[in-house]
Design a protein around this motif. Structure first.
Motif, PDB file in Angstrom:
ATOM      1  N   LEU A   7       0.655  -1.079   0.374  1.00 43.64           N
ATOM      2  CA  LEU A   7      -0.266   0.529   0.214  1.00 43.64           C
ATOM      3  C   LEU A   7       0.730   1.389  -0.008  1.00 43.64           C
ATOM      4  O   LEU A   7       0.554   2.426  -0.859  1.00 43.64           O
ATOM      5  CB  LEU A   7      -0.857   0.138   1.180  1.00 43.64           C
ATOM      6  N   ASN A   8       1.852   1.299   0.482  1.00 44.07           N
ATOM      7  CA  ASN A   8       2.494   2.271   1.271  1.00 44.07           C
ATOM      8  C   ASN A   8       3.637   2.430  -0.917  1.00 44.07           C
ATOM      9  O   ASN A   8       4.121   1.772  -1.026  1.00 44.07           O
ATOM     10  CB  ASN A   8       3.638   2.172   2.182  1.00 44.07           C
ATOM     11  N   PRO A   9       3.180   4.728  -1.358  1.00 43.46           N
ATOM     12  CA  PRO A   9       3.581   4.228  -2.455  1.00 43.46           C
ATOM     13  C   PRO A   9       5.304   4.234  -2.166  1.00 43.46           C
ATOM     14  O   PRO A   9       5.647   3.677  -3.680  1.00 43.46           O
ATOM     15  CB  PRO A   9       3.620   5.624  -2.344  1.00 43.46           C
ATOM     16  N   TRP A  10       6.323   4.534  -1.284  1.00 46.17           N
ATOM     17  CA  TRP A  10       7.608   4.131  -1.184  1.00 46.17           C
ATOM     18  C   TRP A  10       8.149   2.581  -0.784  1.00 46.17           C
ATOM     19  O   TRP A  10       9.087   2.677  -1.947  1.00 46.17           O
ATOM     20  CB  TRP A  10       8.016   5.282   0.111  1.00 46.17           C
ATOM     21  N   ASP A  11       6.772   2.131  -0.991  1.00 49.80           N
ATOM     22  CA  ASP A  11       7.505   0.648  -0.344  1.00 49.80           C
ATOM     23  C   ASP A  11       7.469   0.303  -1.782  1.00 49.80           C
ATOM     24  O   ASP A  11       8.196  -0.872  -2.586  1.00 49.80           O
ATOM     25  CB  ASP A  11       5.992  -0.066   0.740  1.00 49.80           C
ATOM     26  N   ARG A  12       6.115   0.499  -2.334  1.00 48.80           N
ATOM     27  CA  ARG A  12       5.593   0.107  -3.721  1.00 48.80           C
ATOM     28  C   ARG A  12       7.205   0.576  -4.458  1.00 48.80           C
ATOM     29  O   ARG A  12       7.605  -0.458  -5.820  1.00 48.80           O
ATOM     30  CB  ARG A  12       4.509   0.735  -4.242  1.00 48.80           C
TER      31      ARG A  12
END
Length: 175
Positions: A7-12
């Motif tokens: 879910l987190n854009p940085w993780d993505r």
């Protein structure tokens, strides 16, 4: 094996950058830039859903779904499984999870992959208009239009600049 939405854009972005790096290792600067630009586009919060398959020692694969928009189908944009995990059901698990999230799922694939996707529930097929790919859907409703994930020119140019800077840095220390 665990399956989860990222879910987190940085993780993505971190995940998709890792996928881009492993899927085009040894590729040209242009190939790597294209893959990283695509990773950057996938990390955008409005770009849809990223599903991850992982074990304790790392990621096994990833499925990227296009964004949901009114009147459009969700498309399985990409399915990638790391080489050591292939043949272990990782890709099938990711596709099944995608179908659970979006029952009217669409994809485009080469004709040689049709049997694989049919086993997973893609039953409606038609020819793509602009290439030799087939468009598959889990239901008749899945054949509606879709919103594609596409890197912008800015994504692409930014990634190319970063890669060129990294390549130059690596060359400076390789003498």
């Amino acid at each position: 094996m665990k399956i989860a939405k990222v879910l987190n854009p940085w993780d993505r972005y971190a995940l998709m950058s890792l996928v881009a790096a492993t899927s085009c290792a040894g590729g040209s600067l242009l190939e790597r830039g294209t893959h990283l630009a695509w990773a950057s586009a996938c990390a955008d919060p409005g770009s849809g859903v990223t599903i991850l398959a992982a074990e304790d020692d790392g990621y096994l694969g990833v499925a990227v779904l296009s964004p949901k928009r009114k009147g459009c189908s969700v498309r399985l944009e990409s399915l990638y499984v790391v080489r050591p995990a292939r043949g272990r059901g990782v890709g099938s698990a990711l596709v099944r999870e995608a179908i659970k999230l979006h029952p009217h799922l669409q994809l485009a694939c080469s004709p040689d992959l049709k049997a694989y996707y049919q086993r997973l529930g893609f039953v409606k097929w038609r020819a793509a208009m602009a290439c030799t790919d087939l468009i598959g859907g889990t239901t008749k409703k899945a054949h509606r239009g879709y919103v594609a994930i596409a890197p912008t020119r800015e994504h692409f140019m930014d990634c190319m600049e970063r890669l060129e800077a990294m390549d130059g840095w690596m060359e400076a220390f390789s003498d």
